[in-house]
Write an enzyme that holds these catalytic residues in place. Structure first.
Site, short mmCIF file in Angstrom:
data_model
loop_
_atom_site.label_atom_id
_atom_site.label_comp_id
_atom_site.label_asym_id
_atom_site.label_seq_id
_atom_site.Cartn_x
_atom_site.Cartn_y
_atom_site.Cartn_z
N GLU A 19 35.79 63.80 -93.98
CA GLU A 19 36.20 62.80 -92.99
C GLU A 19 37.19 61.85 -93.63
OE1 GLU A 19 33.03 60.47 -90.74
OE2 GLU A 19 33.92 58.87 -91.92
N GLY A 126 29.72 53.64 -81.52
CA GLY A 126 30.40 52.56 -82.24
C GLY A 126 29.42 51.44 -82.51
P1 FAD Z 1 23.79 56.17 -79.84
O1 FAD Z 1 23.42 57.58 -79.96
O2 FAD Z 1 24.21 55.66 -78.50
O3 FAD Z 1 22.55 55.31 -80.36
C1 FAD Z 1 22.68 53.93 -80.61
C2 FAD Z 1 21.29 53.29 -80.61
O4 FAD Z 1 20.77 53.25 -79.29
C3 FAD Z 1 20.25 54.06 -81.43
O5 FAD Z 1 19.38 53.12 -82.01
C4 FAD Z 1 19.51 54.88 -80.38
O6 FAD Z 1 18.20 55.20 -80.80
C5 FAD Z 1 19.53 53.91 -79.20
N1 FAD Z 1 19.51 54.54 -77.89
C6 FAD Z 1 20.17 55.64 -77.48
N2 FAD Z 1 19.94 55.88 -76.18
C7 FAD Z 1 19.11 54.89 -75.76
C8 FAD Z 1 18.53 54.55 -74.50
N3 FAD Z 1 18.74 55.29 -73.41
N4 FAD Z 1 17.75 53.45 -74.43
C9 FAD Z 1 17.52 52.66 -75.53
N5 FAD Z 1 18.05 52.94 -76.74
C10 FAD Z 1 18.84 54.04 -76.84
N6 FAD Z 1 31.50 54.23 -85.99
C11 FAD Z 1 32.77 53.91 -85.69
O7 FAD Z 1 33.03 52.78 -85.25
N7 FAD Z 1 33.78 54.82 -85.86
C12 FAD Z 1 33.56 56.07 -86.32
O8 FAD Z 1 34.51 56.87 -86.46
C13 FAD Z 1 32.24 56.44 -86.67
N8 FAD Z 1 31.95 57.68 -87.15
C14 FAD Z 1 30.65 58.01 -87.44
C15 FAD Z 1 30.36 59.30 -87.89
C16 FAD Z 1 29.05 59.65 -88.21
C17 FAD Z 1 28.75 61.03 -88.71
C18 FAD Z 1 28.01 58.70 -88.08
C19 FAD Z 1 26.59 59.07 -88.45
C20 FAD Z 1 28.29 57.42 -87.61
C21 FAD Z 1 29.59 57.05 -87.27
N9 FAD Z 1 29.91 55.79 -86.80
C22 FAD Z 1 31.21 55.46 -86.48
C23 FAD Z 1 28.87 54.76 -86.67
C24 FAD Z 1 28.22 54.72 -85.26
O9 FAD Z 1 29.17 54.36 -84.30
C25 FAD Z 1 27.09 53.69 -85.33
O10 FAD Z 1 26.07 54.14 -86.17
C26 FAD Z 1 26.55 53.21 -83.98
O11 FAD Z 1 25.79 52.03 -84.23
C27 FAD Z 1 25.66 54.19 -83.25
O12 FAD Z 1 26.38 55.23 -82.76
P2 FAD Z 1 25.66 56.50 -82.07
O13 FAD Z 1 26.72 57.35 -81.55
O14 FAD Z 1 24.65 57.06 -82.98
O15 FAD Z 1 24.93 55.75 -80.85
#
Ligand code: FAD
Length: 318
Positions: A19, A126
């Site tokens: 990445e 994010g």
């Molecule tokens: P989600 O899957 O939406 O989850 C976020 C939180 O909400 C979790 O605690 C989950 O348990 C909870 N949740 C989900 N659905 C529900 C629901 N229906 N009700 C209540 N709670 C719920 N960040 C950046 O800004 N740019 C990047 O390019 C980037 N790349 C990344 C690449 C990887 C491989 C990883 C692991 C992370 C990356 N991140 C990046 C960080 C990421 O954006 C953060 O960790 C963010 O806080 C969560 O993103 P997510 O997509 O996991 O969110």
């Protein structure tokens, strides 16, 4: 080609990928190429390009007044993906965020990706912006990554947000999502977090890439628990070599992960960051060897834009 097809084609052989982060605005893309070049000999089938959240900056208007503006310091993810794809003939994976984007903007971004021949996207929520305590969706944006996955899946089946279009050239994105072996910070438990991950997969995610971890047991336990929760897509481990002493505080703080005692002690002994970088490389090599032996589909490295340490690791493994 889709990531899932690359994995299938590899027929059990572990692939190498990494990445990168876009350069800061105003910097030349050549710097990025200089860091990608040394890694191409390891034949990565795909390269991920992150997207950064927007942030507030304050411009001095004189007379003690400040003008607050919102800006993105590292824009250009999709453009960089297209540039790399065509320069190196490799698949690229733009990270698509909920935060800071309306659904319409996301739709246009996906349409651009489709025109550019980008077959994979990583769907992420994010983090909260720097001044926010909790994540807030943009007005008209998604709250959770699952909703973004659904939007991409809808596009794959020809359903745009507001338009009824007889799509004669449908997108068919392969969708990656994030997984957290040590659970996401906001989740009340690992089990609940896994339930949320399962929802993303049920919404159409094709594979998972994990947050960095430094103790392989956490990854193996996570994969077992995910399987028990009914998650049957590839779970790609994300590996980050420690590079500077400050990472001892920074990585747990930013990524909410633990570092093993043994690694901490080794880093504390280091007299300078050159030594830390070497320890980071050695630790990642050991981690990677064990993951390779376990037959993980891909070893995915967080390069943070610098390739010398990733090259040192890959040289030992691929
Ligand atoms: P989600 O899957 O939406 O989850 C976020 C939180 O909400 C979790 O605690 C989950 O348990 C909870 N949740 C989900 N659905 C529900 C629901 N229906 N009700 C209540 N709670 C719920 N960040 C950046 O800004 N740019 C990047 O390019 C980037 N790349 C990344 C690449 C990887 C491989 C990883 C692991 C992370 C990356 N991140 C990046 C960080 C990421 O954006 C953060 O960790 C963010 O806080 C969560 O993103 P997510 O997509 O996991 O969110």
């Amino acid at each position: 080609m889709k990531i899932t097809e690359h994995i299938k084609k590899a027929n059990g052989k572990t692939l190498f990928s990494f990445e990168i982060i876009p350069p800061k605005k105003g910097k030349r893309i050549q710097e990025l190429y200089n860091n990608i070049d040394p890694l191409m000999e390891f034949d990565p089938p795909f390269i991920d390009v992150t997207t950064s959240r927007e942030e507030y900056i304050y411009l001095d208007k004189g007379e003690g007044l400040l003008d607050r503006k919102i800006t993105r310091m590292r824009p250009g993810t999709v453009g960089i993906c297209a540039a790399i794809k065509h320069k190196y003939n490799v698949d690229t994976v733009p990270h698509v965020l909920c935060g800071g984007f309306t659904k319409e903007e996301t739709e246009y971004l996906l349409v651009d990706c489709h025109y550019l021949g980008i077959d994979n996207v990583m769907a992420l929520r994010g983090d909260a912006m720097k001044h926010q305590q909790y994540f807030e969706a943009a007005q008209g944006g998604h709250i959770y990554a699952k909703e973004l996955v659904s939007q991409i899946q809808n596009l794959n089946s020809g359903k745009y947000l507001h338009d009824v279009i007889e799509a004669d050239d449908r997108a068919d994105f392969c969708i990656g999502v994030a997984g957290y072996p040590e659970k996401h910070i906001e989740s009340p438990s690992l089990q609940t977090d896994l339930k949320r991950l399962k929802e993303k997969v049920d919404a159409g995610a094709d594979y998972v890439v994990t947050q960095m971890f430094f103790d392989n047991k956490k990854y193996f336990d996570f994969v077992d628990a995910a399987k028990k929760a009914g998650i049957n897509v590839p779970i790609i481990p994300g590996i980050k070599p420690v590079a500077v002493k400050r990472h001892l505080q920074l990585l747990p703080q930013v990524f909410k992960i633990d570092l093993p005692e043994e690694l901490i002690l080794e880093i504390e002994k280091c007299k300078n960051n050159k030594q830390v970088r070497q320890i980071g490389v050695e630790w990642s090599i050991q981690q990677s060897k064990e993951l390779l032996a376990a037959g993980v589909p891909v070893l995915h490295y967080y390069s943070m834009g610098k390739s010398d340490n990733i090259k040192a690791i890959a040289t030992e493994l691929f």
